[in-house]
Scaffold this motif. Sequence first.
Motif, short mmCIF file in Angstrom:
data_model
loop_
_atom_site.label_atom_id
_atom_site.label_comp_id
_atom_site.label_asym_id
_atom_site.label_seq_id
_atom_site.Cartn_x
_atom_site.Cartn_y
_atom_site.Cartn_z
N LEU A 184 -22.13 48.08 -21.32
CA LEU A 184 -23.03 48.83 -22.21
C LEU A 184 -23.90 47.87 -23.01
N CYS A 239 -26.50 46.10 -20.69
CA CYS A 239 -27.51 47.05 -20.23
C CYS A 239 -28.56 47.28 -21.33
N ALA A 240 -28.07 47.53 -22.55
CA ALA A 240 -28.97 47.74 -23.69
C ALA A 240 -29.77 46.47 -23.99
N ASP A 280 -32.77 45.74 -21.62
CA ASP A 280 -33.90 46.64 -21.92
C ASP A 280 -34.63 46.21 -23.19
N SER A 330 -34.49 52.26 -24.59
CA SER A 330 -33.30 51.85 -23.85
C SER A 330 -32.30 52.99 -23.80
N GLU A 331 -32.00 53.55 -24.97
CA GLU A 331 -31.00 54.62 -25.08
C GLU A 331 -31.36 55.86 -24.28
N TYR A 380 -33.94 54.09 -20.20
CA TYR A 380 -33.66 53.03 -19.23
C TYR A 380 -32.20 52.70 -18.99
N CYS A 381 -31.35 52.70 -20.00
CA CYS A 381 -29.98 52.19 -19.83
C CYS A 381 -29.09 53.18 -19.08
N SER A 382 -28.84 52.87 -17.81
CA SER A 382 -28.04 53.77 -16.97
C SER A 382 -26.57 53.78 -17.39
#
Length: 141
Positions: free
Chosen positions: A50, A53-54, A57, A114-115, A118-120
């Motif tokens: 997590l 990923c954030a 982005d 991002s939230e 984009y962030c899968s």
Amino acid sequence: MSHEDMKAVVRNAGDDFFIAVSPSGHAVALDTNSERRSAPSPVELLLMALGSCAAVDVIGILQKKRERVTDYRVEVRGERRDEHPRSFRRMEVRHIVTGKAVSPRAVAQAIELSENKYCSVAATLRPTAEIVSSYEIIEAE
């Protein structure tokens, strides 16, 4: 390999160790012995996933906005349920941005994109865990 079809392989290495191999072929050791803790546990990897990923982005968006970021880190705290399976009930993602005259608006927008877009990893976790983001901007020397 298409993005839709990804396969990781996890092998038992004995003595509560596992070797996970990512779809791109990178190996990561896992330790499920909570006393020893000589490698990340599966749940720790989830927090790291997590956060990274954030981070990817947000830093990418801030660079596109030409913000002068000199240092950046993300801290992820997870609060788990007491009952099994001990899934995360809440995850806190704190973005710490150091730079020269970094715009708070730009940071807030980057986190929001991002939230929500984009962030899968966040999108996958969000149905079961509340994800709360915050940020702090430190003026570089």
